[in-house]
Design a protein around this motif. Structure first.
Motif, short mmCIF file in Angstrom:
data_model
loop_
_atom_site.label_atom_id
_atom_site.label_comp_id
_atom_site.label_asym_id
_atom_site.label_seq_id
_atom_site.Cartn_x
_atom_site.Cartn_y
_atom_site.Cartn_z
N TYR A 32 40.37 38.05 39.88
CA TYR A 32 39.17 37.44 40.45
C TYR A 32 39.19 37.51 41.97
O TYR A 32 39.99 36.85 42.63
CB TYR A 32 39.06 35.98 39.98
N ASP A 51 34.70 39.22 39.00
CA ASP A 51 35.67 39.56 37.96
C ASP A 51 35.88 41.07 38.00
O ASP A 51 34.97 41.84 37.66
CB ASP A 51 35.13 39.12 36.60
N GLU A 56 31.48 41.25 36.76
CA GLU A 56 30.49 40.19 36.80
C GLU A 56 30.95 39.06 37.72
O GLU A 56 32.14 38.90 37.97
CB GLU A 56 30.23 39.63 35.40
N ASN A 57 29.98 38.30 38.24
CA ASN A 57 30.33 37.15 39.06
C ASN A 57 30.83 36.00 38.19
O ASN A 57 30.29 35.76 37.10
CB ASN A 57 29.12 36.69 39.88
N ARG A 58 31.81 35.31 38.69
CA ARG A 58 32.37 34.15 38.01
C ARG A 58 32.53 33.03 39.03
O ARG A 58 32.57 33.26 40.25
CB ARG A 58 33.74 34.46 37.39
N TYR A 96 36.20 30.33 30.74
CA TYR A 96 36.84 31.54 30.24
C TYR A 96 38.36 31.39 30.15
O TYR A 96 38.97 31.80 29.17
CB TYR A 96 36.48 32.73 31.13
N VAL A 108 38.36 29.21 35.33
CA VAL A 108 37.28 30.18 35.55
C VAL A 108 36.13 29.86 34.60
O VAL A 108 36.35 29.63 33.41
CB VAL A 108 37.77 31.61 35.27
N SER A 110 31.55 30.48 33.88
CA SER A 110 30.39 31.34 34.10
C SER A 110 29.66 30.95 35.37
O SER A 110 29.68 29.79 35.80
CB SER A 110 29.43 31.25 32.91
#
Length: 278
Positions: A32, A51, A56-58, A96, A108, A110
């Motif tokens: 990350y 990520d 994708e953004n996390r 996650y 982590v 969404s």
């Protein structure tokens, strides 16, 4: 009193030097990449991360470094991750994974791309009339109902913790949330069971009270004072009778609500009254 003030000052100085956010570009857990700091709370620092595996953004939340040796604070952080693991709602974060290194703690979740209500009200100057305010409460009540049915009590329902995107609400920040722990009635005294029931009712009503405060915030977005003298909201705001009743019960001015179905009935009655005007 002086000693308490000194201890608080020392603690703030310590936190200032220890709770330094992680630099942009740092890669956490070999996955990350930190893009920016998007929030800081009383015990956590929140980062927007990329990520590197999914692209994708996390959102990565870190327990403040100054609290990592405090068992109570670590326990609260772990409790938050435990609560998040029980959630399965499209308008709440998905967790996650959780990880730690060198006694730093992270989890982590969404990324929800939306502005919180505080930003929309105070910076974007967004306003909500009475009907719109009640509709916001209707959405929020559905989310709180979902939580309470899972024996989870948010305990921090505030406008910074509510995101609004395309007129859809998202509820975040479960750092102060509580979850009911099952009690074996055979191993509990009647006194302890009674106390447990009282505690659950108090947690429910704290969430209800917070709903009342949020509704009041929304209603005040269209209020412009004509007098320098501050008056009670019952005098400053011109509201339907049903909305006044709803607010008074949520805020504990009149008989407090005991369950969400009671709130829902009064809310729908207030909405029905407003819809007749249009």
């Amino acid at each position: 009193m002086r000693n308490i003030f000194i201890l608080r000052s020392i603690r703030k100085i310590y936190q200032f030097f220890v709770d330094i956010p992680i630099k942009e570009g740092t890669v956490l857990n070999d996955r990350y990449e930190v893009l920016s700091v998007i929030g800081t709370g009383s015990y956590g620092i929140v980062y927007l991360c990329k990520d590197l595996k999914s692209q994708e953004n996390r959102v990565v939340k870190q327990l403040r470094p100054s609290k990592r040796y405090n068992k109570r604070e670590v326990g609260l952080f772990e409790r938050e991750t435990s609560v998040l693991r029980t959630l399965n709602h499209k308008n709440m974060p998905i967790i996650y994974e959780a990880f730690s290194y060198d006694e730093y703690f992270f989890y982590v979740m969404s990324f929800i791309d939306g502005d919180n209500l505080e930003h929309q009200i105070f910076f974007s100057k967004k306003t909500f009339n009475e009907k719109e305010s009640l509709q916001i409460l209707e959405q929020l009540l559905e989310l709180v109902d979902y939580l309470h049915k899972k024996d989870i009590y948010h305990q921090d329902l505030r406008i910074p913790n509510i995101l609004l995107k395309d007129n859809e609400l998202f509820l975040i920040d479960f750092g102060l949330s509580r979850q009911k722990v099952s009690v074996d009635p055979l191993q509990s005294t009647s006194s302890s069971l009674h106390n447990k029931q009282e505690s659950i009712l108090e947690m429910k009503q704290q969430d209800y009270y917070d709903l009342g405060e949020i509704l009041l915030y929304l209603l005040y977005t269209t209020y412009f004072s004509k007098s320098k003298k501050a008056l009670p909201w019952t005098e400053e705001l011109s509201l339907e009778k049903g909305t006044v009743n709803l607010l008074k019960r949520l805020l504990g001015i009149n008989e407090p609500y005991l369950k969400i179905s009671e709130i829902s009935a009064d809310l729908h009655a207030a909405l029905k009254a407003k819809e007749k005007e249009y």
